[in-house]
Design a protein around this motif. Sequence first.
Motif, mmCIF file in Angstrom:
data_model
loop_
_atom_site.group_PDB
_atom_site.id
_atom_site.type_symbol
_atom_site.label_atom_id
_atom_site.label_comp_id
_atom_site.label_asym_id
_atom_site.label_seq_id
_atom_site.Cartn_x
_atom_site.Cartn_y
_atom_site.Cartn_z
ATOM 1 N N VAL A 158 -20.385 -19.191 -31.682
ATOM 2 C CA VAL A 158 -22.298 -19.636 -30.996
ATOM 3 C C VAL A 158 -22.483 -19.097 -33.040
ATOM 4 O O VAL A 158 -21.800 -17.941 -33.458
ATOM 5 N N ALA A 159 -23.927 -19.364 -33.104
ATOM 6 C CA ALA A 159 -24.423 -19.553 -34.227
ATOM 7 C C ALA A 159 -25.565 -19.365 -34.245
ATOM 8 O O ALA A 159 -26.141 -19.705 -33.087
ATOM 9 N N VAL A 174 -21.737 -23.277 -37.837
ATOM 10 C CA VAL A 174 -20.911 -24.076 -35.921
ATOM 11 C C VAL A 174 -19.693 -25.075 -36.491
ATOM 12 O O VAL A 174 -18.834 -24.541 -36.442
ATOM 13 N N PRO A 175 -20.186 -26.138 -37.148
ATOM 14 C CA PRO A 175 -19.425 -26.964 -37.359
ATOM 15 C C PRO A 175 -18.209 -26.665 -39.156
ATOM 16 O O PRO A 175 -16.849 -26.873 -38.532
ATOM 17 N N THR A 211 -19.297 -24.685 -28.271
ATOM 18 C CA THR A 211 -20.700 -24.444 -29.241
ATOM 19 C C THR A 211 -21.830 -24.330 -28.923
ATOM 20 O O THR A 211 -21.623 -25.400 -27.655
ATOM 21 N N ALA A 212 -22.006 -23.512 -29.471
ATOM 22 C CA ALA A 212 -23.653 -22.915 -29.208
ATOM 23 C C ALA A 212 -24.284 -22.470 -30.578
ATOM 24 O O ALA A 212 -24.061 -21.941 -30.948
ATOM 25 N N ALA A 233 -13.223 -16.214 -24.112
ATOM 26 C CA ALA A 233 -13.731 -15.169 -25.622
ATOM 27 C C ALA A 233 -14.860 -16.218 -26.303
ATOM 28 O O ALA A 233 -15.077 -17.420 -25.887
ATOM 29 N N VAL A 234 -15.576 -14.904 -26.806
ATOM 30 C CA VAL A 234 -17.070 -15.218 -27.608
ATOM 31 C C VAL A 234 -17.425 -15.079 -29.556
ATOM 32 O O VAL A 234 -16.347 -13.864 -29.429
ATOM 33 N N LEU A 235 -16.916 -16.036 -30.018
ATOM 34 C CA LEU A 235 -16.541 -15.985 -31.504
ATOM 35 C C LEU A 235 -18.139 -16.321 -32.273
ATOM 36 O O LEU A 235 -18.248 -16.666 -32.315
ATOM 37 N N LEU A 236 -18.492 -15.120 -32.915
ATOM 38 C CA LEU A 236 -19.412 -14.673 -33.525
ATOM 39 C C LEU A 236 -19.462 -15.552 -34.670
ATOM 40 O O LEU A 236 -18.616 -15.063 -35.825
#
Length: 236
Positions: free
Chosen positions: A119-120, A126-127, A150-151, A183-186
């Motif tokens: 997420v960004a 993102v890419p 992706t979000a 899991a979410v990656l910042l």
Amino acid sequence: MIESKPLVAMIHAVPAAHRIAHEAFAQEFPQATVWNVLDDRLLVDANAAGGLTPSLRQRMLRLIEHVMAGGVQGLLLTCSSYGEVVDTARTLWDVPVLKSDESMFKAALAGPYRRVAVVASVPPAVPAAVAQIEALVPALRPTRPVDIVTALGEDAAGETDPRTAARHLAEALRAAGGADADAVLLAQYSLIPARDALADLLGVPVLDGAGAAARELCGLLSPAEPPAVPAAVAAP
């Protein structure tokens, strides 16, 4: 031999990254002496040029050379836009040099997560994040597939209240089908203040690049604990 208080440099392109990364190191690697170097035109000039130019790459390499001459034992570039310069730096100096989110991606791939959400709040992040993860998969996770969703939560960009930013990110993740990820990656350091609130909203681990980088450098640079000396045994 590594000093007991290793000197670690961080090169920043955004002033906010200085504070966020410094807080992460204070928590995860407090024994390090941190040297912060800021060039707040790095990102502005890269955006104006439409990406990295040869002169911008050389400018970052000069900054890296500056801290290397100062005797650093480790280096973190907190701006993901300059990550490719790290590959060049690693061929020039025999010192650990980390990309901004590399440690986070490695930790995610080493973990039990089958589905991760990136997420960004700004589109280019993102890419760039997905490309780095996919490049690491063959070496770190060749036999276990990982599903990446992706979000983009643009409403969180510039938000100063962490809980409000977290709500915007959670809404973006739900809309993109990423709320059920393992899991979410910042994908940006600027989102790290919202990490804990986002984890509470989603009920899953939320990983960030600054903390992961601090932990990796701590593992690489902290002197190993000496083996325990067994107590003397009295003769019968």
